[in-house]
Design an enzyme around this catalytic site. Structure first.
Site, PDB file in Angstrom:
ATOM      1  NE  ARG A  27      -1.482   1.640   3.740  1.00  0.00           N
ATOM      2  CZ  ARG A  27      -0.889   2.822   3.952  1.00  0.00           C
ATOM      3  NH1 ARG A  27      -1.156   3.859   3.185  1.00  0.00           N
ATOM      4  NH2 ARG A  27      -0.025   2.964   4.941  1.00  0.00           N
ATOM      5  CB  ALA A  28       1.843   3.889  -1.924  1.00  0.00           C
ATOM      6  CB  SER A  29      -0.482   7.684   1.378  1.00  0.00           C
ATOM      7  OG  SER A  29      -0.152   7.016   2.581  1.00  0.00           O
ATOM      8  CB  THR A  30      -0.571   9.946  -2.967  1.00  0.00           C
ATOM      9  OG1 THR A  30       0.838   9.879  -3.253  1.00  0.00           O
ATOM     10  CG2 THR A  30      -0.766  10.601  -1.612  1.00  0.00           C
ATOM     11  CD  GLN A  76       3.312   8.310  -1.019  1.00  0.00           C
ATOM     12  OE1 GLN A  76       2.418   7.565  -0.616  1.00  0.00           O
ATOM     13  NE2 GLN A  76       3.958   9.135  -0.213  1.00  0.00           N
TER      14      GLN A  76
END
Length: 211
Positions: free
Chosen positions: A11-14, A17
């Site tokens: 997972r990445a926030s944006t 990324q």
């Protein structure tokens, strides 16, 4: 031959990324522990929300005894207490085992076979999971506070450009560049492109010339 499956969650926030940044590290860990990753579930969503379709698709597919492999606990949770306990209850109800590279006590889940050892490890690991989830949430809240302070400062200095998420990323890059971190290091930490780092670096140099 193991009777359980291993599912990797990234997972990445944006969207700027790279959620797949940690894939090599997970593959290396799996190889060292004789695990075969059956599938990767990858998404760009905040760890502070339960609105994560890929995580819940993984949880729906996984069966009792299966391993959920992550790079860090904060990939699963930067949640508030109530949301974290809701998510943890789903994981426990399904009988899944969370193995995180940053949580050594969880690594034994990859090899344990007898019930007694499994229950002992589960008790220890639950405590460690709660501690790391709480730390991840505090880190999230601290970063949000610093980012808001940075945005206020950027506005006052006329440096506020683009969407809030763009500004937050820019401020993170600025901070790391100010600490003399390399492009490779910043890419690894933030998951952003080299071109983004370069743009921020050029803006900083222009600003320094004006001073």
């Amino acid at each position: 031959m193991s009777t359980f499956r291993t599912y990797a969650y990234l997972r990445a926030s944006t969207k700027e990324q790279d959620a797949g940044r940690a894939k090599d590290a997970l593959l290396l860990f799996a190889n060292e522990h004789d695990l075969v990753i059956s599938a990767f579930f990858e998404e760009n969503e905040s760890g502070a929300t339960l609105q994560r379709p890929e995580l819940f698709r993984l949880l729906e597919i996984a069966q009792k005894g299966d391993v959920v492999l992550v790079e860090q606990i904060d990939r699963i949770s930067r949640l508030k207490d109530d949301d974290w306990y809701s998510l943890k209850s789903i994981i426990k109800a399904k009988g899944l085992r969370v193995v995180s590279l940053d949580l050594p006590t969880s690594h034994q889940f990859a090899v344990v076979s007898d019930e007694f050892t499994g229950r002992m490890l589960s008790a220890i690991n639950d405590l460690m999971l709660d501690m790391l989830a709480a730390i991840a949430r505090k880190d999230y809240e601290d970063r949000r506070r610093r980012q808001k302070e940075g945005i206020v400062k950027a506005k006052s200095e006329g440096r506020y450009l683009g969407r809030p998420s763009d500004v937050e990323l820019q401020l993170k890059v600025e901070g790391l560049l100010a600490d003399k971190k390399s492009y490779d290091y910043i890419q690894h930490i933030l998951g952003c492109s080299r071109s983004t780092i370069s743009k921020v670096s050029k803006k900083l140099k222009r600003k320094e010339k004006m001073i």
